[in-house]
Design a protein around this motif. Structure first.
Motif, mmCIF file in Angstrom:
data_model
loop_
_atom_site.group_PDB
_atom_site.id
_atom_site.type_symbol
_atom_site.label_atom_id
_atom_site.label_comp_id
_atom_site.label_asym_id
_atom_site.label_seq_id
_atom_site.Cartn_x
_atom_site.Cartn_y
_atom_site.Cartn_z
ATOM 1 N N GLY A 43 0.910 -1.141 0.097
ATOM 2 C CA GLY A 43 0.095 0.011 0.078
ATOM 3 C C GLY A 43 0.667 1.214 0.128
ATOM 4 O O GLY A 43 1.990 1.205 -0.043
ATOM 5 N N ALA A 44 0.049 2.396 0.249
ATOM 6 C CA ALA A 44 0.752 3.567 0.130
ATOM 7 C C ALA A 44 0.082 4.550 1.077
ATOM 8 O O ALA A 44 -1.484 4.469 1.254
ATOM 9 N N LEU A 45 0.681 5.545 1.904
ATOM 10 C CA LEU A 45 0.290 6.477 2.720
ATOM 11 C C LEU A 45 0.523 7.772 2.296
ATOM 12 O O LEU A 45 1.871 8.111 1.814
ATOM 13 N N LEU A 46 -0.332 8.911 1.855
ATOM 14 C CA LEU A 46 -0.069 9.865 1.630
ATOM 15 C C LEU A 46 -0.553 11.041 2.675
ATOM 16 O O LEU A 46 -1.538 10.848 3.397
ATOM 17 N N TYR A 47 0.301 12.315 2.700
ATOM 18 C CA TYR A 47 -0.171 13.018 3.550
ATOM 19 C C TYR A 47 -0.441 14.452 2.890
ATOM 20 O O TYR A 47 0.484 14.968 2.298
ATOM 21 N N VAL A 48 -1.686 14.870 3.102
ATOM 22 C CA VAL A 48 -2.038 16.095 2.207
ATOM 23 C C VAL A 48 -2.976 16.886 3.152
ATOM 24 O O VAL A 48 -4.090 16.528 3.598
ATOM 25 N N ARG A 49 -2.629 18.207 3.307
ATOM 26 C CA ARG A 49 -3.563 19.182 3.859
ATOM 27 C C ARG A 49 -4.017 18.718 5.519
ATOM 28 O O ARG A 49 -4.956 18.508 5.753
ATOM 29 N N THR A 98 4.743 2.660 1.365
ATOM 30 C CA THR A 98 5.340 3.868 0.801
ATOM 31 C C THR A 98 4.767 5.028 1.343
ATOM 32 O O THR A 98 3.433 4.915 1.770
ATOM 33 N N TYR A 99 5.515 6.090 1.240
ATOM 34 C CA TYR A 99 4.954 7.223 1.901
ATOM 35 C C TYR A 99 5.174 8.654 0.872
ATOM 36 O O TYR A 99 6.422 8.680 0.556
ATOM 37 N N LEU A 100 4.328 9.520 0.857
ATOM 38 C CA LEU A 100 4.412 10.534 0.080
ATOM 39 C C LEU A 100 3.739 11.870 0.671
ATOM 40 O O LEU A 100 2.668 11.827 0.971
ATOM 41 N N ALA A 101 4.339 12.923 0.956
ATOM 42 C CA ALA A 101 3.658 14.081 1.481
ATOM 43 C C ALA A 101 4.225 15.289 0.718
ATOM 44 O O ALA A 101 5.116 15.514 -0.021
ATOM 45 N N GLN A 102 3.221 16.451 0.770
ATOM 46 C CA GLN A 102 3.679 17.753 0.460
ATOM 47 C C GLN A 102 4.854 18.286 1.155
ATOM 48 O O GLN A 102 4.884 18.102 2.566
ATOM 49 N N ASN A 103 5.428 18.956 0.299
ATOM 50 C CA ASN A 103 6.543 20.034 1.063
ATOM 51 C C ASN A 103 6.763 21.194 0.531
ATOM 52 O O ASN A 103 6.377 21.399 -0.753
ATOM 53 N N LEU A 109 6.914 21.050 -6.635
ATOM 54 C CA LEU A 109 5.781 21.770 -7.045
ATOM 55 C C LEU A 109 4.782 21.039 -7.877
ATOM 56 O O LEU A 109 3.653 21.061 -7.599
ATOM 57 N N LEU A 110 5.136 20.181 -8.898
ATOM 58 C CA LEU A 110 4.379 19.499 -9.598
ATOM 59 C C LEU A 110 3.674 18.170 -8.790
ATOM 60 O O LEU A 110 2.718 17.993 -8.829
ATOM 61 N N VAL A 111 4.663 17.561 -7.900
ATOM 62 C CA VAL A 111 4.205 16.496 -7.009
ATOM 63 C C VAL A 111 3.108 16.983 -6.003
ATOM 64 O O VAL A 111 2.077 16.733 -5.962
ATOM 65 N N ASN A 112 3.408 18.428 -5.607
ATOM 66 C CA ASN A 112 2.435 18.759 -4.634
ATOM 67 C C ASN A 112 1.318 19.118 -5.404
ATOM 68 O O ASN A 112 -0.004 18.972 -4.759
ATOM 69 N N ARG A 113 1.067 19.647 -6.448
ATOM 70 C CA ARG A 113 -0.119 19.906 -7.252
ATOM 71 C C ARG A 113 -0.695 18.556 -7.541
ATOM 72 O O ARG A 113 -2.080 18.546 -7.432
ATOM 73 N N ASP A 114 -0.035 17.548 -7.961
ATOM 74 C CA ASP A 114 -0.894 16.511 -7.973
ATOM 75 C C ASP A 114 -1.438 15.854 -6.799
ATOM 76 O O ASP A 114 -2.585 15.138 -6.665
ATOM 77 N N LEU A 115 -0.690 15.983 -5.583
ATOM 78 C CA LEU A 115 -1.507 15.501 -4.399
ATOM 79 C C LEU A 115 -2.437 16.413 -3.942
ATOM 80 O O LEU A 115 -3.441 15.898 -3.433
ATOM 81 N N GLU A 116 -2.602 17.613 -4.482
ATOM 82 C CA GLU A 116 -3.766 18.378 -4.309
ATOM 83 C C GLU A 116 -5.051 17.946 -4.982
ATOM 84 O O GLU A 116 -5.900 17.676 -4.676
ATOM 85 N N GLU A 117 -4.544 17.684 -6.136
ATOM 86 C CA GLU A 117 -5.727 17.089 -7.082
ATOM 87 C C GLU A 117 -6.386 15.773 -6.642
ATOM 88 O O GLU A 117 -7.422 15.658 -6.453
ATOM 89 N N ALA A 145 9.485 12.683 -10.105
ATOM 90 C CA ALA A 145 9.898 13.852 -9.312
ATOM 91 C C ALA A 145 10.576 13.474 -8.056
ATOM 92 O O ALA A 145 11.220 14.261 -7.390
ATOM 93 N N LEU A 146 10.688 12.267 -7.659
ATOM 94 C CA LEU A 146 11.187 11.921 -6.289
ATOM 95 C C LEU A 146 11.389 10.420 -6.325
ATOM 96 O O LEU A 146 10.925 9.640 -7.003
#
Length: 149
Positions: A43-49, A98-103, A109-117, A145-146
């Protein structure tokens, strides 16, 4: 053994300071990687807002037991099961977790935009949100990007 997949969101209850929050998330990911590997979960864990968005997949009994533990974890509030359904194949087969977060890094910037979407898609279309998660983690359609763990 048949596969199932679940997607949930929760309000993250983390430390008030950034370094403490980072340490808490690193701990969550490290424990999840070890536990998921033993249980046959990926799985995957995302951290957004301030929100966790997590996809998990594997055998139904392991998913249910893991989700039950997550539901009782003090680091999650307002937990919402978005989707739980049978799956014909794994989407996150590369990662026990795996883990991905905004920073704030300009290169992200592109990754952050995609996380927002993805943050907005998860509440309207679970299947599309999981496809977006996988694509983002694999860097599909754009230069990766990462490096994810």
């Amino acid at each position: 053994m048949p596969l199932h997949r679940l997607l949930y969101t929760s309000e993250a209850r983390l430390s008030d300071n950034a370094s403490g929050a980072d340490l808490m998330v690193e701990s969550i990911v490290a424990h999840s990687q070890a536990n998921n590997e033993k249980r046959g979960l990926t799985g995957a864990l995302l951290y957004v807002r301030g929100t966790f968005i997590q996809a998990l997949e594997g055998p139904l009994d392991a998913l249910e037991n893991t989700f039950e533990r997550i539901c009782h974890d003090f680091r999650h509030a307002r937990l919402t099961l978005v989707d739980m359904s049978p799956a014909s194949e794994r989407m996150f087969e590369r990662w026990s977790m795996t883990y991905l977060a905004q920073n704030d890094e300009p290169a992200r910037l592109l990754v952050n935009r995609d996380l927002e979407e993805l943050y907005f898609t998860v509440s309207t279309n679970a299947a599309e949100a999981m496809r977006q998660m996988r694509g983002l983690l694999l860097g599909e359609g754009k230069k990766p990007a990462l490096e994810v763990v």
